[in-house]
Scaffold this active site. Structure first.
Site, short mmCIF file in Angstrom:
data_model
loop_
_atom_site.label_atom_id
_atom_site.label_comp_id
_atom_site.label_asym_id
_atom_site.label_seq_id
_atom_site.Cartn_x
_atom_site.Cartn_y
_atom_site.Cartn_z
N HIS A 106 0.89 -1.16 0.00
CA HIS A 106 0.00 0.00 0.00
C HIS A 106 0.93 1.21 0.00
CE1 HIS A 106 -2.28 -3.02 2.40
NE2 HIS A 106 -3.36 -2.49 1.86
N ASP A 109 2.41 2.02 3.32
CA ASP A 109 3.32 1.03 3.94
C ASP A 109 4.75 1.49 3.69
OD1 ASP A 109 1.07 -0.59 4.28
OD2 ASP A 109 1.52 -1.82 2.51
N GLU A 237 -10.43 -7.27 -4.76
CA GLU A 237 -10.21 -8.31 -3.75
C GLU A 237 -11.46 -8.43 -2.89
OE1 GLU A 237 -6.48 -7.97 -1.56
OE2 GLU A 237 -7.47 -8.79 0.20
N GLU A 273 -8.65 -13.99 -1.65
CA GLU A 273 -7.94 -14.20 -0.38
C GLU A 273 -8.61 -15.33 0.41
OE1 GLU A 273 -6.39 -10.84 1.68
OE2 GLU A 273 -6.90 -11.67 3.65
N HIS A 276 -10.75 -14.35 3.42
CA HIS A 276 -11.96 -13.64 3.02
C HIS A 276 -13.01 -14.63 2.49
CE1 HIS A 276 -9.48 -9.69 2.27
NE2 HIS A 276 -9.29 -10.21 3.45
N ASP A 301 -4.32 -13.89 -2.46
CA ASP A 301 -3.74 -13.47 -1.18
C ASP A 301 -3.78 -14.68 -0.28
OD1 ASP A 301 -3.11 -10.89 -1.87
OD2 ASP A 301 -4.37 -9.94 -0.35
N ASP A 312 -10.76 -11.95 10.48
CA ASP A 312 -9.75 -12.04 9.42
C ASP A 312 -8.41 -12.18 10.14
OD1 ASP A 312 -8.73 -11.97 6.89
OD2 ASP A 312 -8.80 -9.80 6.68
N ASP A 314 -5.71 -13.73 9.29
CA ASP A 314 -4.53 -13.65 8.42
C ASP A 314 -3.37 -14.51 8.91
OD1 ASP A 314 -5.85 -11.91 6.73
OD2 ASP A 314 -4.85 -10.11 7.44
N ASP A 344 -0.42 -12.47 2.28
CA ASP A 344 -1.12 -11.45 3.06
C ASP A 344 -1.39 -12.07 4.43
OD1 ASP A 344 -2.53 -9.34 3.99
OD2 ASP A 344 -4.07 -9.34 2.44
#
Ligand code: XLS
Ligand code: NI
Ligand code: NI
Length: 441
Positions: A106, A109, A237, A273, A276, A301, A312, A314, A344
């Site tokens: 991003h 980031d 996404e 993802e 997700h 992802d 989420d 991750d 991700d």
């Protein structure tokens, strides 16, 4: 001219290499063998593994109950540019040591957002120059860029879907800068994850206007990028919820409909993802299949959720069976269109050693490699394909084939069924399919 830093951040960790299943070295690949050919392509080409800048370099483990726990040795300087350069040095050291070819980011980031748009733009541009050098020196490429249009309080009511045009315009400005950065770094794709593009309550929401505005926003992005010579793919996404109660890009099917409705189908595909998918009550395999059926399986992802909660989380992938199921779809649909596999994913809050970041990515890469090997073996060595073909054999000849070709009417079905009598019962053989997959794990 920016200089390339010399500090080693991940001390004592060398290049991660493939040592095979028998190795006990936690810092070696057991299954991911980049040059190994599977189904006509090297694993490296199949996967295009990417590091996610945000989790790996920026996330220090904070959660709603406590602050970050990870003492990263980079981004320690007070000056935002100096800190960002340290972060970039650490990023490229990590990517290179992992033997990955790609990264994703991003905009903010890369460097902290400043107080004004002009200063933020300056900072991003500075980092683009710096990253360009790092990419040239290492051969690492940019899989995709994106704009963080969800963290800043100004986006609390959404970005492109915001009820206030001034916020939409502000988001557009940020989008342009992120797109410019992505293009300048030869990014192969650009991602839209609709962070707060959804609603918290329908009572205060004009859903139609908000969704149409997102469509306008995306068409602007496409038209601008194409006018600048960008040939990559845009990805949406999907995610059903979090942070919004309801996200407009709920799942693959919803997003595909949106893409078509908004006239974006020539330029947009999906970035699926894992976590997700499961939040939307689907399997990862399901989402990949839906995307592939529409010719929109663009990128992945990689991560995983938790069976016992609905967040989420991750986490890094480690479920070989689920990944193998996904890799069946992946191989049979010809892989990813333009994208790759971006981790991700984040190490847990209490995984605080720097080596844990390596161990986690190694585990993720090995899970995908194993899944690919299993899927390839199932397709080539087992009776799986034959069983599946047989299940649909009635459409290969006779009236079934006529039906598929569209040459039967409803009256024809009526006449045929009247003569044929009660259809014979045919087992779906689900357990047999499951056993075959297990046999090849
Ligand atoms: C968050 C998303 C995000 C996107 C990029 O849930 O996965 O990390 O991948 O904005
Ligand atoms: Ni993501
Ligand atoms: Ni996510």
């Amino acid at each position: 001219m920016a200089t390339i830093g010399n500090t080693e951040y991940f001390k004592g960790i060398g290049e991660i290499t493939y040592e095979g299943k028998a190795s006990d070295n936690p810092l070696a690949y057991k299954f991911y063998n980049p040059e190994q050919i599977v189904a006509g392509k090297s694993m490296r080409e199949h996967f295009k593994f990417a590091m996610a800048y945000w989790h790996t370099l920026c996330g220090t483990g904070g959660d709603p109950f406590g602050p970050g726990t990870k003492n990263f040795p980079w981004a320690t300087k007070n000056d935002p540019i100096e800190a960002a350069r340290e972060k970039a040095d650490a990023a490229f050291e990590f990517i290179t040591k992992m033997g990955f070819d790609y990264y994703c980011f991003h905009d903010y980031d890369l460097v902290d957002e400043a107080d004004s748009l002009a200063e933020s733009e300056k900072r991003v541009l500075h980092m683009v120059d710096y990253l360009k050098e790092k990419m040239k020196a290492s051969g690492v490429k940019l899989l995709w860029g994106t704009a963080n249009l969800f963290s800043h309080p100004r986006y609390m009511n959404g970005a492109a879907s915001n009820p206030n045009f001034d916020v939409v315009a502000r988001a557009g400005a940020q989008l342009k800068i992120a797109l410019d950065a992505t293009m300048e770094l030869n990014g192969e794709n650009y991602v839209f994850w609709g962070g707060r593009e959804g609603y918290m309550s329908l009572l205060n929401t004009d859903m139609k206007l908000e969704q149409d505005n997102i469509g306008r926003f995306m068409r602007m992005a496409r038209d601008y990028a194409r006018s600048q010579g960008f040939t990559g793919t845009f990805f949406i996404e999907p995610k059903p919820m979090e942070p919004s109660k309801h996200q407009y890009d709920f799942d693959a099917a919803t997003s595909i409909n949106f893409i078509r409705e908004q006239g974006l189908e020539k330029d947009f595909k999906l970035n699926i993802e894992v976590n997700h998918a499961t939040l939307a009550q689907h399997t990862f395999q399901h989402e990949l299949q839906v995307a592939a059926n529409a010719g929109m399986l663009g990128s992945i992802d990689a991560n995983r959720g938790d069976y016992q909660n609905g967040w989420d989380t991750d986490q890094f992938p480690n479920n070989v069976l689920e990944t193998a199921e996904a890799m069946l779809v992946f191989l049979k649909s010809g892989g990813l269109q333009g994208g790759g596999i971006n981790f991700d994913a984040k190490t847990r809050r209490n995984s605080t050693d720097l080596e844990d970041i390596f161990i986690a990515h190694i585990g993720g890469a090995d899970t995908f490699a194993r899944g690919l090997l299993v899927a390839d073996a199932v397709i080539n060595n087992s009776s799986y394909e034959e069983l599946l073909d047989n299940r649909y054999a009635s459409f290969n000849s006779g009236k079934g084939l006529d039906f598929v070709r569209g040459s039967l009417s409803l009256t024809d079905l009526h006449d045929y069924a009247k003569l044929a009598g009660e259809p014979e019962q045919r087992s779906g053989k689900q357990e047999l399919f499951e056993n075959i997959l297990n046999q090849y794990l």
